[in-house]
Design a protein around this motif. Structure first.
Motif, mmCIF file in Angstrom:
data_model
loop_
_atom_site.group_PDB
_atom_site.id
_atom_site.type_symbol
_atom_site.label_atom_id
_atom_site.label_comp_id
_atom_site.label_asym_id
_atom_site.label_seq_id
_atom_site.Cartn_x
_atom_site.Cartn_y
_atom_site.Cartn_z
ATOM 1 N N SER C 63 0.846 -1.208 0.000
ATOM 2 C CA SER C 63 0.000 0.000 0.000
ATOM 3 C C SER C 63 0.874 1.248 0.000
ATOM 4 O O SER C 63 0.636 2.187 -0.762
ATOM 5 C CB SER C 63 -0.908 0.025 1.233
ATOM 6 N N VAL C 64 1.874 1.257 0.864
ATOM 7 C CA VAL C 64 2.773 2.408 0.957
ATOM 8 C C VAL C 64 3.505 2.609 -0.376
ATOM 9 O O VAL C 64 3.541 3.710 -0.920
ATOM 10 C CB VAL C 64 3.793 2.213 2.103
ATOM 11 N N THR C 66 2.690 1.640 -3.329
ATOM 12 C CA THR C 66 1.775 2.000 -4.417
ATOM 13 C C THR C 66 1.401 3.477 -4.369
ATOM 14 O O THR C 66 1.510 4.188 -5.376
ATOM 15 C CB THR C 66 0.517 1.115 -4.359
ATOM 16 N N THR C 67 0.988 3.962 -3.202
ATOM 17 C CA THR C 67 0.584 5.369 -3.147
ATOM 18 C C THR C 67 1.805 6.279 -3.305
ATOM 19 O O THR C 67 1.699 7.340 -3.914
ATOM 20 C CB THR C 67 -0.158 5.709 -1.841
ATOM 21 N N ALA C 68 2.941 5.856 -2.768
ATOM 22 C CA ALA C 68 4.147 6.677 -2.913
ATOM 23 C C ALA C 68 4.485 6.853 -4.390
ATOM 24 O O ALA C 68 4.799 7.949 -4.848
ATOM 25 C CB ALA C 68 5.315 6.034 -2.174
ATOM 26 N N LEU C 70 2.478 6.783 -6.821
ATOM 27 C CA LEU C 70 1.494 7.672 -7.451
ATOM 28 C C LEU C 70 1.843 9.150 -7.248
ATOM 29 O O LEU C 70 1.427 9.999 -8.014
ATOM 30 C CB LEU C 70 0.094 7.394 -6.893
ATOM 31 N N MET C 93 -4.604 -3.600 -6.788
ATOM 32 C CA MET C 93 -4.627 -2.130 -6.789
ATOM 33 C C MET C 93 -3.449 -1.574 -7.591
ATOM 34 O O MET C 93 -3.590 -0.626 -8.352
ATOM 35 C CB MET C 93 -4.501 -1.604 -5.353
#
Lengths: 183, 289, 401, 101
Positions: C63-64, C66-68, C70, C93
């Motif tokens: 999760s970290v 992936t959003t990083a 982005l 995701m």
């Protein structure tokens, strides 16, 4: 191709010894070595082993060693822990044994090795490093059977441990190398 | 570039498909008002995902990401880390999740962020059940409340989110309620200013799930605080402050009587609830002297 | 050349270092742990300038990352086994949002039974999740493939994440002699991370990953399919560029001594090395066998495989995962699909599960069985290779009935 | 601190992005949900702004200077009635949609 197996007890630095050895032959002698460590959930004191394959060419084989050319035993008591260190050996296989007692040799003599080399690596480690961890000193022993030079072993040890610790460990290896005896 | 199809007064569009009288909608607008456009938001699936949007349409003018139900805190952590890596310390990172996504499935990721002290603002809007999927009980559903998975009323009390957060020794945590917007916005502001993670746990009544007339959302929220069913307090650097100044609590009947979800409670149940609420309230006010 | 002795995990770390990852989220799991540890060390001593997020689970790790990513930085994580299984939800995701993360997966079987050791079952469980999957034969390939993966994944024609799969212990903990490219050459080859798809930026807001209607979902999946289709072209392009820099040729698949072979074995991962070794040995004895090593399992190189296997009437496929309930393992299924209509006898072998060593003897046994089928000496083969006779009677307990 | 990313969004080149992404800021026509609409009796209004602050849809604007002090955007007002319930002067009431202009 030379197939090698190191036996010892957890905590004696068997895996580290294999790594240093593979660096010595690969980086300082232009050969190719791979280690195939048999990791488990073993803890300090349990018997462990690791496989190393050395060749002039890049090594394709990627599995444990079952028919070793060289067996090195870092702790004489391994044999009392249900480990068959002679498993898979052939008529040319040689043994390098860390032992303080000559009488231990008689047990190992029955296993069918072509040659047996022995030295008290633990005592040398105690003297030179101050701890009874025989991995560095026994690397000096394996240099005594011609698979690698003691210079390469010393270089690899110094690279691995760095600084003063490197010097002490290298000295332990050199001493063991000199004291290695053939049975 | 975001194409603005309709004008709005703030960063949130006016026509969002939240139910009429939705408490959460007030929380979102307050949060956006306080935090402003230099903010990135993480919203998990749930009622607040109505603000994420649908297809190519969104209801927010700030960049956002809709993660999984349980990783809002971790996703926020990722944003923070990336912003830090780029040398950006001004952009605020907000995780905006409901009680289910926070106290149930998301508590692990939240705990991770709080323990690491990542600078993330976490707002939990608490409508006390999984409303978006049809009013199923969460671990934040209060005792005796009827939901579709506790039709006879929930037989245990709720998990204490803010206490869990505080046990991580974070710089700022608070509870708030939509009936006092000034207080709510002050707390979000504070949460955004501290150096480290912060949590604002907002009571957000839900007319659909709690079964009361939509016009009574604020009234219900106020009654919750006045009866002690929701305790308004904050925790800042080890110090507790009660944000509700009243000597005597009103009887819980004035709160539960407003809502259909408590209809099945017996007189005995109400007595039990009254005792529990009193004991809970005393425990907190004890900490705040 | 600057040789180093590295184990597989260190090689993966070396590649991340050369790619200058900026956010690292790590959660330790055997046999991946030394990746997490080494990255922490390199961040602590300033060798890698990155934010190191010590997450509380693999779910959060991905999760970290992936959003990083982005937000516009190159982000890294790595995992194994049950950790990958826990990531599963986020795995979708990452690929669905077209986030080009390169993730080493240190292959280990998934519990139960609990195992610490090598098997491809973990990565195979994720094979249809929209990630590229590369399987490495040796430590050099771990390094090369990870570096190349950054280029492939981040290309605008692909924009998909990838798993660089390395066999637990057999590669992750095996020290081998490696040639490491210079930082300067990789700075030029990989370069800084530039997002080419949706991104998060307060000066240009957009909301990523909101709800999508049935009206568009299929199209977004189709976009991913088209990206998968582009991989081979992109792979070839960058593999060529990489070869110019390093002199090493990386292929989507490799045919080893197959030209005049009577039969071939198709395999993935470290066992391909052992298989090549056995091929050499058997050929010295006059038995003509060959190996097809598959590097790119996702996307699966159907055309190249079909072309390479066309001449063979008897083909063996070795799956290092059980493929329970299927007619064969995942690799066998793909090979069979690739060979559709070609009238080849494709034999299925399962082995090397939960750390069982795939030895020279194992491979030789398989080749002998295949040669026997080829020459008409036998019809059958052992599907579950090296399985003990007493498989069904391993434990005996007394039960009340 | 590394600052590797070029702000490639600055040159405003249009690109197709893949996967789920919303880039249009839109208000739904939530005014159509309304069964009853709030109507203000300006006589008693004290312009306190309570209705404005509690409106979930943020569709109420107070004009302190005007007599018709409360402006409601009926395009989006869902008719929840919170303003009616919270007005301290009881000057907002809900009337059936269609009964007044």
């Amino acid at each position: 191709m030379t197939k090698i197996k190191f036996y010892g007890l957890g905590g004696q630095g068997v895996v580290t010894a294999a790594k240093i050895f593979s660096e010595a032959v690969s980086l300082y002698e232009g050969k190719y070595a791979i280690t195939v460590p048999a990791y488990g959930h073993e803890r300090r004191g349990a018997p462990v082993n690791t496989s190393i394959i050395v060749d002039e060419e890049p090594v394709l084989l990627n599995s444990f060693v079952y028919d070793p050319d060289i067996v090195m035993v870092m702790d004489q008591n391994v044999i009392h822990k249900g480990v068959d260190i002679a498993e898979g050996i052939h008529e040319e296989s040689i043994l390098i044994l860390n032992t303080e007692k000559k009488e231990m040799l008689s047990i190992y003599e029955k296993l069918g090795f072509k040659e047996i080399y022995y030295v008290d690596g633990t005592q040398i480690a105690m003297e030179k490093i101050g701890r009874g961890i025989p991995n560095s000193s026994m690397l000096g022993a394996i240099a005594g059977v011609g698979i690698v030079s003691i210079n390469s072993i010393e270089k690899a040890i110094k690279e691995w441990f760095k600084g003063k610790a490197g010097d002490k460990n290298a000295e332990a290896a050199r001493t063991t190398n000199k004291k290695l005896q053939k049975n | 570039m975001l194409e603005v199809k309709h004008q709005s007064k703030g960063l949130v569009s006016h026509g969002v498909s939240a139910c009429a009288g939705c408490g959460l909608e007030i929380v979102m607008r307050s949060a956006m008002r306080v935090l402003g456009e230099d903010t990135m938001i993480i919203i998990p699936p749930g009622c607040a995902a109505l603000f994420s949007g649908f297809g190519k349409e969104t209801a927010l003018k700030i960049p956002g990401f809709q993660g999984n139900l349980e990783n809002s805190a971790a996703c926020a952590s990722g944003l923070r880390a990336a912003l830090n890596a780029k040398g950006n310390t001004h952009t605020k990172v907000l995780a905006f999740a409901g009680d289910g996504a926070t106290v149930d499935i998301g508590i692990q990721a939240l705990s991770g962020v709080l323990e690491r002290r990542d600078k993330v603002i976490y707002i939990c809007y608490d409508n006390e059940a999984y409303m978006n999927t049809g009013i199923q009980s969460s671990s934040s559903t209060p005792q005796f409340a009827s939901t579709t998975t506790t039709p006879a009323g929930k037989n245990t009390g709720r998990k204490d989110l803010v206490q869990i957060a505080i046990s991580h020794d974070i710089p700022y945590a608070a509870t708030a309620s939509i009936y006092n917007i000034k207080d709510l916005e002050r707390k979000i502001e504070k949460a955004s200013e501290v150096d480290g993670p912060s949590l604002v746990h907002v009571h957000a009544p839900c007319p659909t799930g709690w079964r009361y007339d939509p016009s009574k959302t604020i009234q219900v929220a106020r009654a919750a605080v006045e009866t002690g069913c929701w305790i308004q307090y904050e925790y800042e650097n080890g110090k507790y402050t009660l944000n509700y100044n009243r000597k005597a609590l009103k009887p819980i009947e004035e709160y539960v009587g407003l809502q259909g979800r408590f209809k099945k409670m017996s007189a005995e149940d109400k007595k039990t609830m009254q005792e529990n609420v009193k004991a809970h309230f005393d425990k907190y006010t004890g900490k705040m002297i | 050349m600057a040789y180093k002795m590295l184990d597989g995990n260190s090689a993966a770390v070396e590649a991340m270092k050369l790619a200058k990852v900026q956010v690292i989220s790590a959660y330790p799991i055997t046999p991946q742990s030394s990746i997490s540890e080494k990255l922490a060390d390199l961040v602590a001593d300033g060798t890698i300038k990155a934010e190191y997020i010590r997450v509380e689970s693999e779910h959060s790790a991905l999760s970290v990352a992936t959003t990083a990513c982005l937000v516009g930085v190159r982000a890294a994580t790595a995992t194994a086994s049950n950790g990958l299984a826990l990531m599963h939800e986020v795995v979708g995701m990452t690929s669905g949002n077209r986030v080009p993360i390169v993730m080493p997966v240190v292959n280990r079987g998934i519990a139960a039974p609990w195992t610490l050791w090598c098997e491809h079952g973990d990565a195979m469980s994720e094979r249809d999740m929209g990630w590229l999957q590369f399987y490495c034969q040796n430590v050099q390939e771990v390094l090369d493939m990870t570096l190349l993966a950054y280029k492939i994944c981040e290309d605008y024609r692909v924009q998909l994440p990838s798993m660089v799969c390395l066999d637990g212990f057999f590669l992750s903990h095996s020290m081998q002699k490696i040639d490491v490219p210079t930082q300067a050459s990789m700075d030029q080859f990989i370069g800084p991370y530039i997002p080419k798809n949706a991104f998060l930026d307060t000066s240009d807001p957009m909301f990523i990953c909101d709800l999508t209607s049935p009206d568009e979902y299929t199209e977004m999946r189709y976009q991913q399919k088209k990206a998968m289709d582009n991989v081979f072209e992109v792979f070839e392009e960058y593999a060529k560029a990489y070869e110019v820099i390093t002199g090493r040729k990386i292929q989507i698949m490799e045919s080893y001594k197959t030209e005049d072979a009577d039969t071939v074995l198709v395999a993935l991962g470290s066992m391909c090395g052992t298989a090549k070794h056995v091929v050499n040995k058997m050929r010295a004895e006059g038995r003509k066998v060959g190996v097809i090593k598959i590097v790119t399992f996702r996307p699966f190189p159907f055309e190249a495989i079909r072309e390479a296997l066309k001449p063979f009437k008897v083909i063996g496929v070795f799956d290092r995962s059980a493929g329970l309930g299927g007619q064969g393992g995942p690799l066998w299924s793909e090979i069979t699909a690739a060979m559709n209509g070609l009238n080849a006898d494709i034999r299925h072998f399962v082995g090397g599960l939960g750390g069982r060593d795939v030895t020279e003897t194992t491979i030789e046994k398989i080749f002998n069985e295949l040669l026997d089928i080829q020459s008409g000496k036998s019809l059958n083969h052992t599907q579950w290779i090296d399985t003990k006779e007493n498989a069904m009677t391993l434990r005996e307990v007394t039960v009340k009935c | 601190m590394q600052k590797q990313q070029e702000q490639q969004t600055r040159n405003c080149k249009k690109i197709n992005v893949y996967g789920p992404c919303a880039n249009e800021f839109v208000s739904s026509n939530t005014g159509s949900w309304r069964l009853e609409r709030p109507v203000v009796n300006f006589e008693n209004c004290i312009k306190c702004g309570i209705c404005e602050s509690f409106c979930p849809c943020n569709v109420i604007t107070i004009h302190k200077e005007l007599k018709e002090s409360v402006e409601i955007d009926y395009d989006y007002c869902k008719g929840c009635g919170i303003c009616v319930n919270e007005c301290p002067k009881n000057c907002i009431k809900l009337v059936a949609e269609g009964s007044v202009e």
